[in-house]
Design a protein around this motif. Sequence first.
Motif, PDB file in Angstrom:
ATOM      1  N   ARG A  53       1.294 -12.562   4.439  1.00  0.00           N
ATOM      2  CA  ARG A  53       1.925 -11.351   3.880  1.00  0.00           C
ATOM      3  C   ARG A  53       1.572 -11.072   2.419  1.00  0.00           C
ATOM      4  O   ARG A  53       2.262 -10.281   1.779  1.00  0.00           O
ATOM      5  CB  ARG A  53       3.463 -11.397   4.055  1.00  0.00           C
ATOM      6  CG  ARG A  53       3.929 -11.473   5.502  1.00  0.00           C
ATOM      7  CD  ARG A  53       5.439 -11.522   5.592  1.00  0.00           C
ATOM      8  NE  ARG A  53       5.956 -12.644   4.815  1.00  0.00           N
ATOM      9  CZ  ARG A  53       6.002 -13.891   5.242  1.00  0.00           C
ATOM     10  NH1 ARG A  53       5.572 -14.179   6.447  1.00  0.00           N
ATOM     11  NH2 ARG A  53       6.474 -14.844   4.460  1.00  0.00           N
ATOM     12  N   ILE A  54       0.547 -11.738   1.890  1.00  0.00           N
ATOM     13  CA  ILE A  54       0.072 -11.411   0.538  1.00  0.00           C
ATOM     14  C   ILE A  54      -1.417 -11.093   0.698  1.00  0.00           C
ATOM     15  O   ILE A  54      -2.195 -11.966   1.105  1.00  0.00           O
ATOM     16  CB  ILE A  54       0.242 -12.612  -0.432  1.00  0.00           C
ATOM     17  CG1 ILE A  54       1.713 -12.998  -0.554  1.00  0.00           C
ATOM     18  CG2 ILE A  54      -0.418 -12.322  -1.772  1.00  0.00           C
ATOM     19  CD1 ILE A  54       2.398 -12.655  -1.842  1.00  0.00           C
ATOM     20  N   ASP A  98      -2.299  -4.868  -2.423  1.00  0.00           N
ATOM     21  CA  ASP A  98      -1.016  -5.415  -2.849  1.00  0.00           C
ATOM     22  C   ASP A  98       0.185  -4.747  -2.174  1.00  0.00           C
ATOM     23  O   ASP A  98       1.294  -4.774  -2.707  1.00  0.00           O
ATOM     24  CB  ASP A  98      -0.892  -5.320  -4.385  1.00  0.00           C
ATOM     25  CG  ASP A  98      -2.001  -6.104  -5.074  1.00  0.00           C
ATOM     26  OD1 ASP A  98      -2.226  -7.258  -4.685  1.00  0.00           O
ATOM     27  OD2 ASP A  98      -2.648  -5.545  -5.984  1.00  0.00           O
ATOM     28  N   ILE A 130       3.090  -4.114   0.922  1.00  0.00           N
ATOM     29  CA  ILE A 130       4.042  -5.002   1.605  1.00  0.00           C
ATOM     30  C   ILE A 130       3.695  -5.051   3.095  1.00  0.00           C
ATOM     31  O   ILE A 130       3.539  -4.014   3.745  1.00  0.00           O
ATOM     32  CB  ILE A 130       5.494  -4.516   1.378  1.00  0.00           C
ATOM     33  CG1 ILE A 130       5.889  -4.785  -0.087  1.00  0.00           C
ATOM     34  CG2 ILE A 130       6.473  -5.213   2.328  1.00  0.00           C
ATOM     35  CD1 ILE A 130       7.276  -4.328  -0.477  1.00  0.00           C
ATOM     36  N   TYR A 184       2.691  -1.401   4.288  1.00  0.00           N
ATOM     37  CA  TYR A 184       3.237  -0.278   3.526  1.00  0.00           C
ATOM     38  C   TYR A 184       2.341  -0.051   2.320  1.00  0.00           C
ATOM     39  O   TYR A 184       2.188  -0.923   1.473  1.00  0.00           O
ATOM     40  CB  TYR A 184       4.670  -0.572   3.073  1.00  0.00           C
ATOM     41  CG  TYR A 184       5.667  -0.506   4.200  1.00  0.00           C
ATOM     42  CD1 TYR A 184       6.346   0.677   4.486  1.00  0.00           C
ATOM     43  CD2 TYR A 184       5.914  -1.609   4.994  1.00  0.00           C
ATOM     44  CE1 TYR A 184       7.254   0.748   5.526  1.00  0.00           C
ATOM     45  CE2 TYR A 184       6.828  -1.554   6.045  1.00  0.00           C
ATOM     46  CZ  TYR A 184       7.495  -0.367   6.304  1.00  0.00           C
ATOM     47  OH  TYR A 184       8.401  -0.303   7.335  1.00  0.00           O
ATOM     48  N   ASP A 221       3.503   4.599  -0.079  1.00  0.00           N
ATOM     49  CA  ASP A 221       4.484   4.092   0.882  1.00  0.00           C
ATOM     50  C   ASP A 221       4.239   4.577   2.311  1.00  0.00           C
ATOM     51  O   ASP A 221       5.135   4.567   3.131  1.00  0.00           O
ATOM     52  CB  ASP A 221       5.920   4.441   0.446  1.00  0.00           C
ATOM     53  CG  ASP A 221       6.945   3.481   1.062  1.00  0.00           C
ATOM     54  OD1 ASP A 221       6.620   2.282   1.198  1.00  0.00           O
ATOM     55  OD2 ASP A 221       8.045   3.923   1.438  1.00  0.00           O
ATOM     56  N   SER A 256       9.530  -1.595   3.543  1.00  0.00           N
ATOM     57  CA  SER A 256       9.318  -1.524   2.088  1.00  0.00           C
ATOM     58  C   SER A 256      10.599  -1.136   1.345  1.00  0.00           C
ATOM     59  O   SER A 256      10.648  -1.206   0.134  1.00  0.00           O
ATOM     60  CB  SER A 256       8.195  -0.533   1.770  1.00  0.00           C
ATOM     61  OG  SER A 256       8.529   0.754   2.250  1.00  0.00           O
ATOM     62  N   PRO A 284      12.298  -5.515  -0.741  1.00  0.00           N
ATOM     63  CA  PRO A 284      12.553  -5.723  -2.170  1.00  0.00           C
ATOM     64  C   PRO A 284      14.061  -5.751  -2.478  1.00  0.00           C
ATOM     65  O   PRO A 284      14.500  -6.498  -3.346  1.00  0.00           O
ATOM     66  CB  PRO A 284      11.882  -4.517  -2.847  1.00  0.00           C
ATOM     67  CG  PRO A 284      10.941  -3.963  -1.836  1.00  0.00           C
ATOM     68  CD  PRO A 284      11.546  -4.270  -0.503  1.00  0.00           C
ATOM     69  N   ASP A 329       6.076 -11.877  -1.542  1.00  0.00           N
ATOM     70  CA  ASP A 329       5.559 -10.961  -0.520  1.00  0.00           C
ATOM     71  C   ASP A 329       6.490  -9.779  -0.304  1.00  0.00           C
ATOM     72  O   ASP A 329       6.134  -8.815   0.359  1.00  0.00           O
ATOM     73  CB  ASP A 329       5.342 -11.707   0.804  1.00  0.00           C
ATOM     74  CG  ASP A 329       6.626 -12.306   1.346  1.00  0.00           C
ATOM     75  OD1 ASP A 329       6.916 -12.093   2.529  1.00  0.00           O
ATOM     76  OD2 ASP A 329       7.354 -12.974   0.581  1.00  0.00           O
ATOM     77  N   SER A 330       7.724  -9.841  -0.854  1.00  0.00           N
ATOM     78  CA  SER A 330       8.658  -8.730  -0.724  1.00  0.00           C
ATOM     79  C   SER A 330       8.753  -7.908  -2.010  1.00  0.00           C
ATOM     80  O   SER A 330       9.599  -7.031  -2.128  1.00  0.00           O
ATOM     81  CB  SER A 330      10.049  -9.254  -0.351  1.00  0.00           C
ATOM     82  OG  SER A 330      10.015  -9.812   0.942  1.00  0.00           O
ATOM     83  N   ARG A 331       7.916  -8.198  -2.981  1.00  0.00           N
ATOM     84  CA  ARG A 331       7.936  -7.454  -4.244  1.00  0.00           C
ATOM     85  C   ARG A 331       6.989  -6.265  -4.171  1.00  0.00           C
ATOM     86  O   ARG A 331       5.910  -6.351  -3.581  1.00  0.00           O
ATOM     87  CB  ARG A 331       7.461  -8.371  -5.377  1.00  0.00           C
ATOM     88  CG  ARG A 331       8.445  -9.470  -5.745  1.00  0.00           C
ATOM     89  CD  ARG A 331       9.475  -8.953  -6.706  1.00  0.00           C
ATOM     90  NE  ARG A 331      10.296 -10.010  -7.298  1.00  0.00           N
ATOM     91  CZ  ARG A 331      11.254  -9.769  -8.182  1.00  0.00           C
ATOM     92  NH1 ARG A 331      11.501  -8.524  -8.567  1.00  0.00           N
ATOM     93  NH2 ARG A 331      11.966 -10.746  -8.683  1.00  0.00           N
ATOM     94  N   PHE A 332       7.379  -5.154  -4.815  1.00  0.00           N
ATOM     95  CA  PHE A 332       6.447  -4.049  -4.977  1.00  0.00           C
ATOM     96  C   PHE A 332       5.258  -4.541  -5.792  1.00  0.00           C
ATOM     97  O   PHE A 332       5.388  -5.461  -6.607  1.00  0.00           O
ATOM     98  CB  PHE A 332       7.102  -2.887  -5.723  1.00  0.00           C
ATOM     99  CG  PHE A 332       8.001  -2.056  -4.872  1.00  0.00           C
ATOM    100  CD1 PHE A 332       7.537  -1.489  -3.694  1.00  0.00           C
ATOM    101  CD2 PHE A 332       9.313  -1.823  -5.244  1.00  0.00           C
ATOM    102  CE1 PHE A 332       8.378  -0.721  -2.905  1.00  0.00           C
ATOM    103  CE2 PHE A 332      10.159  -1.054  -4.457  1.00  0.00           C
ATOM    104  CZ  PHE A 332       9.684  -0.504  -3.288  1.00  0.00           C
ATOM    105  N   VAL A 333       4.130  -3.891  -5.590  1.00  0.00           N
ATOM    106  CA  VAL A 333       2.893  -4.304  -6.246  1.00  0.00           C
ATOM    107  C   VAL A 333       3.102  -4.591  -7.736  1.00  0.00           C
ATOM    108  O   VAL A 333       2.665  -5.618  -8.248  1.00  0.00           O
ATOM    109  CB  VAL A 333       1.776  -3.254  -6.024  1.00  0.00           C
ATOM    110  CG1 VAL A 333       2.258  -1.845  -6.315  1.00  0.00           C
ATOM    111  CG2 VAL A 333       0.552  -3.566  -6.856  1.00  0.00           C
ATOM    112  N   ARG A 349       5.009  -7.774  -8.202  1.00  0.00           N
ATOM    113  CA  ARG A 349       4.285  -8.926  -7.674  1.00  0.00           C
ATOM    114  C   ARG A 349       3.178  -9.341  -8.639  1.00  0.00           C
ATOM    115  O   ARG A 349       2.980 -10.508  -8.911  1.00  0.00           O
ATOM    116  CB  ARG A 349       3.690  -8.593  -6.302  1.00  0.00           C
ATOM    117  CG  ARG A 349       3.052  -9.793  -5.640  1.00  0.00           C
ATOM    118  CD  ARG A 349       2.261  -9.434  -4.392  1.00  0.00           C
ATOM    119  NE  ARG A 349       3.092  -8.821  -3.356  1.00  0.00           N
ATOM    120  CZ  ARG A 349       2.582  -8.332  -2.220  1.00  0.00           C
ATOM    121  NH1 ARG A 349       1.275  -8.401  -1.984  1.00  0.00           N
ATOM    122  NH2 ARG A 349       3.361  -7.777  -1.321  1.00  0.00           N
TER     123      ARG A 349
END
Lengths: 111, 815
Positions: free
Chosen positions: A23-24, A62, A64, A71, A76, B524, B528, B547-551, B554
């Motif tokens: 997930r990254i 980058d 999600i 996303y 979005d 999304s 976060p 992995d749950s942070r906005f770009v 992150r």
Amino acid sequence: MTREQLEAAGYRLVGNVEQFPARIGKLVRLGESEIAVFKTTNGELFALENRSPGPRGGTIVDGIVSGGVLYDPICDWRIGLADGAVQAPDCGQVAVYPVRLVDGDVYIGRP
Amino acid sequence: MQQHSDRQRLIVVGNGMAGINTVEQILKLAPEAYRITVFGSEPYPNYNRIQLSYVLEKSKSIDEIILNSREWYAENDIELHTGTTVTHIDTAAKTVKTADGADTPYDKLILATGSRPFMLPVPGADKQGIVGFRDIADCETMLEAAGKYRKAAVIGGGLLGLEAAKGLLKLGMDVTVVHLLGELMERQLDPTASHLLQQELELQGLKFAMGQKTEEFLGGERVSGIRFGDGSTLEAEFVVMAVGIRPNVELARASGIETNRGIVVDDLLRTSAEGVYAVGECNEHRGVSYGLVAPLFEQGAVLAKHLCGVDTAPYAGSVVSTQLKISGVEVFSAGEFMDASDLTVVRMHDEWRRIYKKVLIRGGVIVGGVLVGDSSQSARLQQWIRTGAVMNDEYHAIVMGAAAVSAGSGVAELADEEIVCGCNGVTKKMIVEAIRERELTTVDEIKLTTGATRSCGGCKPVVEQILKLTLGDKYDSAAAKQAGICDCTPLSRDEVVTAIKEKGLITSKEVRYALDWHNKEGCSKCRPALNYYLGMIWPQEHADEKDSRFVNERMHGNIQKDGTFGVVPRMYGGVTTPEDLRLIADVAVKYNVKLVKVTGGQRLDLLGVKREDLPAIWSDLGMPSGYAYAKALRTVKTCVGSQFCRFGTKDSMGMGIVLEKKYERLDMPAKFKMAVNGCPRNCAESSTKDIGIVGNEGAWEIYVGGNGGIKARLAELLCKVKTDEELIEIISAFMQYYRETGKYLERTSDWIERVGLEKVKAVIVEDAAGRKALADRMEAALEQVREPWQEILDNPNLRERLFGEIRIPAGGPKE
């Protein structure tokens, strides 16, 4: 397919599956191409061109990752990892690169 | 107090919900009638089996699902033997033998041995990758399998099988449900309802192999597929068996007690042996073994009254109702459901809206019903069936939707003793009393007080109707109808936060599973948000989920439209030095940045930095991150203040620097801006900040809830304080109160309008003890923050995970 068959079909070895965190997104520069590679929670790998399909431009590496969906971090939008298609209500398309695994080694082919 | 020796000895075999619920009812009726001993095979006191899924997700510990603690047994003088299996009953001598060889005498004996999943006895059933669906180990195997395998098969198209299949589907597996018959849930639904249900589930992505008998499991050590009776095969790397449960009757059978499918009991729960009773899933009453929670409470009530010499109507069987809870599919069934020649059937099938309703009537009396696609009248229909109501025009109109039913009337006719929450045995009367006595106004409060809706949540609509009915005009449907925090869940921010605290959920995955998110991976919006709520609630325990942070958060930089980033180092209070300026300029030249911009927050932004250069540029700068990208404190803007300004009454720069250094890096619900002015001229724009501070002779004024952004709003005066210490305590308490009550992405300007300035004043200004407690929690949270740029530089693994790129030169074969 064997490694030889993959290479003959234009696939390139880009690394081991362990190098890709879940997930990254990971950026792979293959010659001039910028490819965003994503590993999902259940361990599947997908490779997409690192370009947002949205109106404002930008990159997607980058974003999600949720299941088989990305996303877009800029607009979005929801992008299907498997087919690169933007999901309703938006529309658009991201180029997809085929990914193959051989004994944990990751091969990426031509889009 | 009677002496022990005068009391009759009661032994309960089975330490689960059925046995202990009966004991609880006995204690209520006649606390001193029996000397009670309980034997349980499991090493735990009585726990709530329905909540095992929470244990599996580690969202609850075993301790948290314990219904009766060891202390409870001790307080009630009950002798508890856990981890002890009863091996034989001597019904003549009236003793039970345990595995350790000891004999214990009884006057009365209750068998409550429960049931186990039935495993099909076909060749290959012992291969790896084939599980039942009953306990912790099964669920763990399922989660693990979803990570490794794609193709799953669930054998059994009943309630349990469909829920298991849905679970695996949500985990991302390709799931086929194998069913022996042509219709799903054939024991609760007629063919029309079954087919409608199957269509809905197919739309959701489930596959079906109907009318298929499982003959053999294929594969080596691990299952690889299933061969059916017609010779066809199905690929399956993982198989869940959900074909039914079997009552545990071996002990009774070996001890000469009459058994059939279950331990045979009469209307007073008596077995064939004198003084021996059986309750719950292990028994068979009038040919029926129940596998649900509600009948167990009803049986326990009859048995307890009988054992305590209280008059009771005999147990006449339970009207079994089934409510399938799969998102987007409402299915309800109660009583009889198949057409028969002696029945009058009222039927409505709307193929366009995919709704099917059916009520079955014998001799004018309602004896059963099926609802698919709209189960809003299920509580009512069940009540009519239970009480043998006579069908009339009004009822017909209600259930078939021809009449406008006033809200809440569906529960008006529910009897007080009707169990609304089957999981926790909560009756309508208990809920109504709780609402009245404690002045409850939300379903959440009812859950906390009574336990109703706490487990599976299936009764939530009925509980809400009871709340509506009880409160009448006072019911605030607007408050009750809060939308979920995102499309993945119907739960509101407050419901989610309460559940996180109550259930001790630490990771967002636990939250999504424990609170049954439709989309188990989140989206999304919620990812976060949950990451923020968890960090706020568990500052020490929660590990930030990158992995749950906005770009921006992150990568710790502001992403721009060309994929490059902006880098903004801290410049506390908007004050810098020639050396720092020189360094910033040198770095900007070295990395060939496209633009240097003076920001609105009194600092410098280096724009056009390549993603891969971020760590290197941070290293060269050697300055902390300015958090220009974060849902956290951005800048504390200051005027020149008393250090230089002729009008300055206070050292605004000094205070601004203190505040920025104190509160930087802490996650907030949304971005947070501050300003400090040394006089009322407001050169630092305190009137449009989340917190604006204005100094004048001998005091600080604190303004809150200002915003200069999309929705401009002037800050309002919170209070005035004399000393710097008071100022900091008020600010700490205010920020922490906002952190604890704000919705993710809700700026203080919106939050303060939602909460109300008066409420905020009451909490922060007027309640000294509360203020101190908030300020203390703020300190605890601040202890956890770390400088993110340095953290990434110091941690090669993290740096590689976030910034590591793979470069493959052009010119491989065929290029």
